[in-house]
Design a protein around this motif. Structure first.
Motif, PDB file in Angstrom:
ATOM      1  N   ALA A  97      -6.469  57.497  11.061  1.00  0.00           N
ATOM      2  CA  ALA A  97      -5.088  57.153  10.701  1.00  0.00           C
ATOM      3  C   ALA A  97      -5.124  56.070   9.637  1.00  0.00           C
ATOM      4  O   ALA A  97      -6.066  55.273   9.574  1.00  0.00           O
ATOM      5  N   THR A  98      -4.074  56.035   8.819  1.00  0.00           N
ATOM      6  CA  THR A  98      -3.992  55.044   7.739  1.00  0.00           C
ATOM      7  C   THR A  98      -2.617  54.378   7.779  1.00  0.00           C
ATOM      8  O   THR A  98      -1.612  55.029   8.077  1.00  0.00           O
ATOM      9  N   ALA A  99      -2.597  53.077   7.483  1.00  0.00           N
ATOM     10  CA  ALA A  99      -1.329  52.344   7.386  1.00  0.00           C
ATOM     11  C   ALA A  99      -1.465  51.325   6.266  1.00  0.00           C
ATOM     12  O   ALA A  99      -2.562  50.856   5.964  1.00  0.00           O
ATOM     13  N   SER A 100      -0.335  50.984   5.635  1.00  0.00           N
ATOM     14  CA  SER A 100      -0.388  49.987   4.557  1.00  0.00           C
ATOM     15  C   SER A 100       0.853  49.112   4.606  1.00  0.00           C
ATOM     16  O   SER A 100       1.900  49.529   5.094  1.00  0.00           O
ATOM     17  N   GLY A 101       0.702  47.889   4.094  1.00  0.00           N
ATOM     18  CA  GLY A 101       1.794  46.925   4.087  1.00  0.00           C
ATOM     19  C   GLY A 101       1.459  45.734   4.960  1.00  0.00           C
ATOM     20  O   GLY A 101       0.381  45.639   5.552  1.00  0.00           O
ATOM     21  N   GLU A 102       2.425  44.804   5.030  1.00  0.00           N
ATOM     22  CA  GLU A 102       2.218  43.614   5.860  1.00  0.00           C
ATOM     23  C   GLU A 102       2.336  43.982   7.339  1.00  0.00           C
ATOM     24  O   GLU A 102       3.286  44.666   7.740  1.00  0.00           O
ATOM     25  N   TYR A 103       1.369  43.537   8.098  1.00  0.00           N
ATOM     26  CA  TYR A 103       1.324  43.767   9.556  1.00  0.00           C
ATOM     27  C   TYR A 103       1.466  45.264   9.908  1.00  0.00           C
ATOM     28  O   TYR A 103       2.073  45.631  10.909  1.00  0.00           O
ATOM     29  N   ALA A 104       0.905  46.114   9.068  1.00  0.00           N
ATOM     30  CA  ALA A 104       0.931  47.565   9.337  1.00  0.00           C
ATOM     31  C   ALA A 104      -0.178  47.914  10.336  1.00  0.00           C
ATOM     32  O   ALA A 104      -1.251  47.305  10.309  1.00  0.00           O
ATOM     33  N   VAL A 105       0.121  48.875  11.208  1.00  0.00           N
ATOM     34  CA  VAL A 105      -0.837  49.232  12.264  1.00  0.00           C
ATOM     35  C   VAL A 105      -1.316  50.657  12.066  1.00  0.00           C
ATOM     36  O   VAL A 105      -0.522  51.610  12.059  1.00  0.00           O
ATOM     37  N   ALA A 106      -2.619  50.815  11.907  1.00  0.00           N
ATOM     38  CA  ALA A 106      -3.256  52.135  11.907  1.00  0.00           C
ATOM     39  C   ALA A 106      -3.747  52.381  13.333  1.00  0.00           C
ATOM     40  O   ALA A 106      -4.560  51.616  13.840  1.00  0.00           O
ATOM     41  N   SER A 107      -3.228  53.421  13.965  1.00  0.00           N
ATOM     42  CA  SER A 107      -3.535  53.672  15.378  1.00  0.00           C
ATOM     43  C   SER A 107      -4.352  54.941  15.553  1.00  0.00           C
ATOM     44  O   SER A 107      -3.920  56.034  15.167  1.00  0.00           O
TER      45      SER A 107
END
Length: 200
Positions: free
Chosen positions: A186-196
């Motif tokens: 999984a991928t996430a981007s930005g401030e305090y983003a969560v990749a789960s």
């Protein structure tokens, strides 16, 4: 004058009634056993029913051949349904035995789990499951990216793995590899983003 002695008439001997009881009982027991045999757990009751049904139906058929019974069709039907019930019961034993063996094999199997985090973020807060004695979660705050951790698991497991960016943002990609095979990413981007990568 001639005396006539009346001729006494004796009733003709009655034929013995047909002894159809065993053939009929064998059919009934075999049929009930066949109905119960495919039902999990209840099918245990089918074993004695189909075996007894087979025996009684065979004895009933022997009586038909000896001329003591008249229910040949019912006796043959009893043998057929009893054999079918016996086959289904044996198949259930094989299937259940195989399932138990598979579960035992899975419970003893060892797995190597590799967690990794990559991306443009410099650091990430990482939470991941460990399986040392009981399932637990370990945390690493501000871990440098890229990051990798290898853990061992035995038996059946359910794991969780997350990577969270900090206030500086960026992107993070979590990846879980079990025994050399990728199972979650999984991928996430930005401030305090969560990749789960949870639920593997």
């Amino acid at each position: 004058m001639t005396d006539y002695t009346p001729i006494q008439q004796y009733p003709a001997p009655q034929a013995a009634p047909p002894r159809n009881g065993l053939g009929t009982a064998g059919f009934v027991l075999g049929l009930v056993g066949l109905v119960f045999s495919p039902i999990p757990f209840v099918g245990v009751v089918a074993w004695p029913l189909v075996v007894l049904g087979l025996i009684l139906s065979a004895v009933g058929l022997a009586r038909v051949r000896a001329g003591k019974a008249t229910n040949k069709g019912l006796s043959i039907a009893g043998i057929i349904v009893s054999v079918l019930g016996l086959v289904v019961s044996i198949l259930w034993v094989v299937v259940i035995g195989s399932a138990i063996s598979d579960v035992k094999e899975q419970a003893d199997q060892k797995h190597t789990i590799v967690y990794s985090v990559s991306g443009t973020a410099k650091t990430a807060d990482i939470d991941y499951s460990t399986f040392e004695q009981a399932a637990s979660v370990k945390s690493e705050a501000g871990a440098a990216v890229p990051w990798t951790k290898t853990v061992e698991a035995t038996g059946i497991y359910v794991g969780a793995f997350t990577a969270t960016t900090g206030e500086n943002g960026g992107s993070v990609t979590c990846k879980v590899v079990v025994d050399g095979k990728e199972v979650k990413t999984a991928t996430a981007s930005g401030e305090y983003a969560v990749a789960s990568c949870t639920g593997f």
